[in-house]
Design a protein around this motif. Sequence first.
Motif, PDB file in Angstrom:
ATOM      1  N   ARG A  32       4.029  10.768  -8.686  1.00 15.83           N
ATOM      2  CA  ARG A  32       3.465  11.354  -9.904  1.00 15.83           C
ATOM      3  C   ARG A  32       2.932  12.752  -9.651  1.00 15.83           C
ATOM      4  NH1 ARG A  32       1.586   5.911 -10.839  1.00 15.83           N
ATOM      5  NH2 ARG A  32      -0.409   6.407  -9.858  1.00 15.83           N
ATOM      6  N   GLY A  33       2.267  12.922  -8.492  1.00 17.32           N
ATOM      7  CA  GLY A  33       1.760  14.250  -8.147  1.00 17.32           C
ATOM      8  C   GLY A  33       2.884  15.247  -7.975  1.00 17.32           C
ATOM      9  N   LEU A  34       3.967  14.813  -7.298  1.00 19.22           N
ATOM     10  CA  LEU A  34       5.106  15.699  -7.092  1.00 19.22           C
ATOM     11  C   LEU A  34       5.784  16.026  -8.420  1.00 19.22           C
ATOM     12  CD1 LEU A  34       6.960  17.147  -5.086  1.00 19.22           C
ATOM     13  CD2 LEU A  34       8.277  15.011  -4.888  1.00 19.22           C
TER      14      LEU A  34
ATOM     15  N   ARG B  69       4.319  16.210 -11.333  1.00 22.74           N
ATOM     16  CA  ARG B  69       3.499  17.212 -12.018  1.00 22.74           C
ATOM     17  C   ARG B  69       3.689  18.588 -11.395  1.00 22.74           C
ATOM     18  NH1 ARG B  69      -0.376  12.910 -12.322  1.00 22.74           N
ATOM     19  NH2 ARG B  69      -1.286  13.584 -10.341  1.00 22.74           N
ATOM     20  N   GLN B  70       3.749  18.610 -10.048  1.00 18.44           N
ATOM     21  CA  GLN B  70       3.951  19.887  -9.367  1.00 18.44           C
ATOM     22  C   GLN B  70       5.286  20.511  -9.764  1.00 18.44           C
ATOM     23  OE1 GLN B  70       3.539  19.242  -5.165  1.00 18.44           O
ATOM     24  NE2 GLN B  70       1.396  18.639  -5.292  1.00 18.44           N
ATOM     25  N   MET B  71       6.327  19.674  -9.811  1.00 19.61           N
ATOM     26  CA  MET B  71       7.646  20.189 -10.190  1.00 19.61           C
ATOM     27  C   MET B  71       7.642  20.658 -11.644  1.00 19.61           C
ATOM     28  SD  MET B  71       9.498  20.149  -7.554  1.00 19.61           S
ATOM     29  CE  MET B  71      11.094  20.462  -8.313  1.00 19.61           C
ATOM     30  N   TRP B  72       6.891  19.960 -12.525  1.00 16.23           N
ATOM     31  CA  TRP B  72       6.829  20.364 -13.931  1.00 16.23           C
ATOM     32  C   TRP B  72       6.164  21.725 -14.057  1.00 16.23           C
ATOM     33  CZ3 TRP B  72       2.914  21.332 -17.521  1.00 16.23           C
ATOM     34  CH2 TRP B  72       3.324  21.398 -18.858  1.00 16.23           C
ATOM     35  N   TRP B  73       5.025  21.905 -13.351  1.00 12.85           N
ATOM     36  CA  TRP B  73       4.348  23.197 -13.405  1.00 12.85           C
ATOM     37  C   TRP B  73       5.210  24.295 -12.791  1.00 12.85           C
ATOM     38  CZ3 TRP B  73       0.808  24.687 -16.456  1.00 12.85           C
ATOM     39  CH2 TRP B  73      -0.177  23.810 -16.930  1.00 12.85           C
ATOM     40  N   LYS B  74       5.920  23.932 -11.727  1.00 14.01           N
ATOM     41  CA  LYS B  74       6.800  24.918 -11.103  1.00 14.01           C
ATOM     42  C   LYS B  74       7.889  25.355 -12.064  1.00 14.01           C
ATOM     43  CE  LYS B  74       9.592  25.639  -6.933  1.00 14.01           C
ATOM     44  NZ  LYS B  74      10.085  25.022  -5.676  1.00 14.01           N
ATOM     45  N   ASN B  75       8.440  24.375 -12.800  1.00 13.93           N
ATOM     46  CA  ASN B  75       9.471  24.692 -13.797  1.00 13.93           C
ATOM     47  C   ASN B  75       8.903  25.546 -14.926  1.00 13.93           C
ATOM     48  OD1 ASN B  75      11.497  23.329 -12.432  1.00 13.93           O
ATOM     49  ND2 ASN B  75      11.120  21.396 -13.513  1.00 13.93           N
ATOM     50  N   VAL B  76       7.658  25.194 -15.363  1.00 11.79           N
ATOM     51  CA  VAL B  76       7.016  25.989 -16.418  1.00 11.79           C
ATOM     52  C   VAL B  76       6.816  27.419 -15.951  1.00 11.79           C
ATOM     53  CG1 VAL B  76       4.867  26.307 -17.721  1.00 11.79           C
ATOM     54  CG2 VAL B  76       5.904  24.031 -17.543  1.00 11.79           C
ATOM     55  N   LYS B  77       6.308  27.577 -14.732  1.00  9.45           N
ATOM     56  CA  LYS B  77       6.076  28.921 -14.195  1.00  9.45           C
ATOM     57  C   LYS B  77       7.392  29.681 -14.074  1.00  9.45           C
ATOM     58  CE  LYS B  77       1.962  27.575 -11.547  1.00  9.45           C
ATOM     59  NZ  LYS B  77       1.410  27.372 -10.183  1.00  9.45           N
ATOM     60  N   LEU B  78       8.448  28.957 -13.653  1.00  5.24           N
ATOM     61  CA  LEU B  78       9.751  29.609 -13.525  1.00  5.24           C
ATOM     62  C   LEU B  78      10.271  30.051 -14.883  1.00  5.24           C
ATOM     63  CD1 LEU B  78      12.116  30.411 -11.696  1.00  5.24           C
ATOM     64  CD2 LEU B  78      13.043  28.098 -11.996  1.00  5.24           C
ATOM     65  N   MET B  79      10.099  29.184 -15.880  1.00  8.65           N
ATOM     66  CA  MET B  79      10.561  29.542 -17.221  1.00  8.65           C
ATOM     67  C   MET B  79       9.763  30.722 -17.783  1.00  8.65           C
ATOM     68  SD  MET B  79      13.103  27.624 -17.827  1.00  8.65           S
ATOM     69  CE  MET B  79      13.332  27.965 -19.577  1.00  8.65           C
TER      70      MET B  79
ATOM     71  N   VAL C 223       0.839  -1.204   0.000  1.00  6.64           N
ATOM     72  CA  VAL C 223       0.000   0.000   0.000  1.00  6.64           C
ATOM     73  C   VAL C 223       0.867   1.243   0.000  1.00  6.64           C
ATOM     74  CG1 VAL C 223      -1.697   1.318   1.331  1.00  6.64           C
ATOM     75  CG2 VAL C 223      -1.930  -1.162   1.133  1.00  6.64           C
ATOM     76  N   GLY C 224       1.944   1.193   0.822  1.00  2.66           N
ATOM     77  CA  GLY C 224       2.851   2.336   0.887  1.00  2.66           C
ATOM     78  C   GLY C 224       3.516   2.608  -0.446  1.00  2.66           C
ATOM     79  N   ALA C 225       3.892   1.524  -1.150  1.00  2.00           N
ATOM     80  CA  ALA C 225       4.531   1.697  -2.459  1.00  2.00           C
ATOM     81  C   ALA C 225       3.563   2.328  -3.450  1.00  2.00           C
ATOM     82  CB  ALA C 225       5.010   0.338  -2.980  1.00  2.00           C
ATOM     83  N   HIS C 226       2.290   1.904  -3.392  1.00  2.00           N
ATOM     84  CA  HIS C 226       1.291   2.500  -4.282  1.00  2.00           C
ATOM     85  C   HIS C 226       1.113   3.982  -3.966  1.00  2.00           C
ATOM     86  CE1 HIS C 226      -2.338   2.961  -6.656  1.00  2.00           C
ATOM     87  NE2 HIS C 226      -2.951   3.466  -5.593  1.00  2.00           N
ATOM     88  N   ASP C 227       0.991   4.273  -2.647  1.00  2.00           N
ATOM     89  CA  ASP C 227       0.848   5.672  -2.247  1.00  2.00           C
ATOM     90  C   ASP C 227       2.063   6.485  -2.675  1.00  2.00           C
ATOM     91  OD1 ASP C 227      -1.565   5.049  -1.165  1.00  2.00           O
ATOM     92  OD2 ASP C 227      -0.840   4.910   0.906  1.00  2.00           O
ATOM     93  N   PHE C 228       3.251   5.861  -2.550  1.00  2.27           N
ATOM     94  CA  PHE C 228       4.473   6.564  -2.938  1.00  2.27           C
ATOM     95  C   PHE C 228       4.469   6.876  -4.431  1.00  2.27           C
ATOM     96  CE2 PHE C 228       8.845   6.335  -4.572  1.00  2.27           C
ATOM     97  CZ  PHE C 228       9.403   7.395  -3.871  1.00  2.27           C
TER      98      PHE C 228
END
Length: 246
Positions: A202-204, A206-216, A192-197
């Motif tokens: 994946r959520g992190l 996406r967050q990092m991708w949007w953060k990079n887009v916003k930074l760019m 269960v922990g591995a699935h949650d991880f």
Amino acid sequence: MASSSSSTPLLYSCIAYRTTILTEHTTSAASQTSSLASLILPKIDHRTPQKLTYTHNQNFIHYIADSPSDHPASSDASAGGLTYLVIASSSFGRRIPFGYLVEIKSQFLARHAPSTTDFAALPPYGCADFNAKLKELMVTFGTTEGGKQDALGNVQRDIESVRGIMTENIERVLERGERIDLLVDKTDRLGVGAHDFRVRSRGLKRQMWWKNVKLMVLLGVVVVFLVYLFVGFGCGLPAWSRCTGK
């Protein structure tokens, strides 16, 4: 549970069908050796014949476990689930205890013939009539010279070599057995922990991708603004007169 205070290195003995003890005897009620049998019996695999010794502190737990291949006749099938067990002082070695086990197996099957006994259907202590014989044989094989010689003869005749008998420390087995449910629970929780991880990853991501887009985008705006200022100062902001010719 039958018991006595006879002084013999053979401390406890039982015959069981899988986890059901059919007959037993202990030479010392205070030795608490009988509780080891209830821990060992569930670990025994009857798919193949076994002769094994567990070590536990100053004691050895020896057993012979039959399998269906030992009793090929269809009427004898339940005898393939029998275990003959004895707990003895480690100082007593292994040859005499295994000779004792060979003897109790022979006498038990002579009294309770597999062809006419369904051991699987017997209740706990369903062969308690054999308790007195266990006591007699434990004393005979544990204390008398004749009994010891008989035990050695049994080993030589029915067990080619005790060197081939496996030995394992009981603490390792009990550690695995007593914690198997905990291990399964941990495995489930790890799954269960591995699935949650993975979901969080994946959520992190996406967050990092949007953060990079916003930074760019922000960097692009800053660069455009700096270019605007650089060119503007050269052209005479705010009227841009130098560049427009006005």
